[in-house]
Design a protein around this motif. Structure first.
Motif, short mmCIF file in Angstrom:
data_model
loop_
_atom_site.label_atom_id
_atom_site.label_comp_id
_atom_site.label_asym_id
_atom_site.label_seq_id
_atom_site.Cartn_x
_atom_site.Cartn_y
_atom_site.Cartn_z
N SER A 120 6.77 -54.36 -6.00
CA SER A 120 6.07 -53.07 -6.09
C SER A 120 7.04 -51.90 -5.97
O SER A 120 6.71 -50.77 -6.38
CB SER A 120 4.99 -52.96 -5.01
OG SER A 120 5.57 -52.97 -3.72
N ARG A 121 8.23 -52.16 -5.44
CA ARG A 121 9.21 -51.08 -5.26
C ARG A 121 10.48 -51.28 -6.06
O ARG A 121 11.30 -50.36 -6.16
CB ARG A 121 9.57 -50.95 -3.77
CG ARG A 121 8.41 -50.49 -2.91
CD ARG A 121 8.88 -50.17 -1.50
NE ARG A 121 9.35 -51.35 -0.79
CZ ARG A 121 10.50 -51.40 -0.11
NH1 ARG A 121 11.29 -50.35 -0.05
NH2 ARG A 121 10.83 -52.52 0.53
N GLY A 122 10.66 -52.48 -6.63
CA GLY A 122 11.86 -52.75 -7.41
C GLY A 122 11.50 -53.14 -8.83
O GLY A 122 10.56 -53.90 -9.06
N ARG A 123 12.26 -52.61 -9.78
CA ARG A 123 12.00 -52.91 -11.19
C ARG A 123 13.32 -53.21 -11.89
O ARG A 123 14.30 -52.47 -11.73
CB ARG A 123 11.30 -51.72 -11.87
CG ARG A 123 10.98 -51.91 -13.33
CD ARG A 123 9.87 -50.94 -13.76
NE ARG A 123 10.25 -49.56 -13.55
CZ ARG A 123 10.65 -48.72 -14.52
NH1 ARG A 123 10.75 -49.17 -15.76
NH2 ARG A 123 10.94 -47.47 -14.26
N VAL A 124 13.34 -54.29 -12.66
CA VAL A 124 14.55 -54.70 -13.37
C VAL A 124 14.40 -54.34 -14.84
O VAL A 124 13.40 -54.68 -15.48
CB VAL A 124 14.80 -56.21 -13.23
CG1 VAL A 124 16.08 -56.60 -13.96
CG2 VAL A 124 14.88 -56.61 -11.76
N ILE A 125 15.41 -53.66 -15.38
CA ILE A 125 15.43 -53.30 -16.80
C ILE A 125 16.61 -54.02 -17.44
O ILE A 125 17.76 -53.82 -17.04
CB ILE A 125 15.54 -51.78 -16.99
CG1 ILE A 125 14.28 -51.10 -16.44
CG2 ILE A 125 15.73 -51.44 -18.47
CD1 ILE A 125 14.29 -49.60 -16.52
N ASN A 126 16.32 -54.88 -18.40
CA ASN A 126 17.35 -55.64 -19.11
C ASN A 126 17.83 -54.78 -20.29
O ASN A 126 17.22 -54.77 -21.35
CB ASN A 126 16.76 -56.97 -19.57
CG ASN A 126 17.73 -57.83 -20.33
OD1 ASN A 126 17.32 -58.63 -21.16
ND2 ASN A 126 19.02 -57.67 -20.10
N ALA A 127 18.92 -54.06 -20.09
CA ALA A 127 19.41 -53.14 -21.11
C ALA A 127 20.86 -52.76 -20.81
O ALA A 127 21.32 -52.87 -19.67
CB ALA A 127 18.55 -51.88 -21.16
N ASP A 128 21.56 -52.29 -21.83
CA ASP A 128 22.87 -51.69 -21.62
C ASP A 128 22.68 -50.38 -20.88
O ASP A 128 21.73 -49.62 -21.13
CB ASP A 128 23.55 -51.41 -22.96
CG ASP A 128 24.05 -52.67 -23.64
OD1 ASP A 128 24.48 -53.58 -22.93
OD2 ASP A 128 24.01 -52.73 -24.89
#
Length: 218
Positions: A120-128
């Motif tokens: 709920s507080r951490g978000r992972v973005i798979n990107a350069d």
């Protein structure tokens, strides 16, 4: 934050036999060293050069940031294992966004957030990172920036952060190879620094009042 480039790991002060033994026991795992998740051990993907920031460096850095972390909005760029961003969440950050280009590494980081009950507080973005920073910005109060060494990525990323990604008094932790003296935006004031092995960590604080009206408008 994590290292995937083929470079020597940071050694810091000479370690004792006990510390070396502890490091062997925790090989392939990330240990949270403070806060709500203190002493939790999380798996680290078996990938060349992928290791958490050493405990001593993290402990020093987070002692400097203790008053800043409660309710902070954090960006962990070139996140890798997410050792710095996860530590920030453990110590009270309101939100951490992890940006990691390797899909397998990003997936493991997402699973570790789930293990900690922190989705709920951490978000992972798979990107350069450069592509991420070219999108519409959302200002952060704290940024961890640890690009692969010797690839000329530090200065462009620092400049890109000034396009709306930082609050007026944001903290920025930049880690580079030893011997590199990166040019950072004029609004960044060096707050503290730490040397460890082949790396040089610098903690800056942004001073928006140092910007000219034209720069501030940008």
């Amino acid at each position: 934050m994590t290292r995937r480039s083929p470079r020597p790991r940071r050694s810091g002060k000479p370690t004792t036999a006990g510390r070396r033994s502890s490091d062997r026991r925790h090989a392939g795992r990330l240990r949270i060293i403070g806060g709500d998740f203190r002493r939790r051990l999380l798996p680290v993907l078996d990938s060349p050069g992928l290791r958490p920031t050493p405990d001593r460096v993290r402990e020093t850095l987070f002692n400097w940031l203790a008053a800043t972390l409660p309710s902070a909005r954090v960006l962990d760029l070139f996140a890798g294992t997410g050792s710095l961003g996860l530590e920030a969440l453990s110590r009270g950050a309101r939100e951490t966004i992890f940006v990691e280009r390797d899909a397998r590494v990003a997936d493991q980081l997402g699973r570790n957030l789930d293990t900690l009950g922190a989705t709920s507080r951490g978000r992972v973005i798979n990107a350069d990172v450069d592509r991420f920073l070219s999108d519409a910005p959302s200002p952060a109060t704290l940024v961890f920036l640890d690009p692969p060494f010797r690839q000329g990525l530090a200065e462009p990323c620092c400049a890109a952060l000034e396009s709306g990604w930082l609050t007026d008094e944001a903290f920025i932790y930049l880690e580079t190879e030893a011997g590199l003296d990166p040019q950072v935006p004029p609004s960044w004031r060096l707050h503290r620094e730490v040397h460890a092995g082949d790396s040089h960590g610098r903690l800056y604080r942004r001073d928006a009042t140092a910007l000219s009206p034209a720069e501030d408008a940008c």
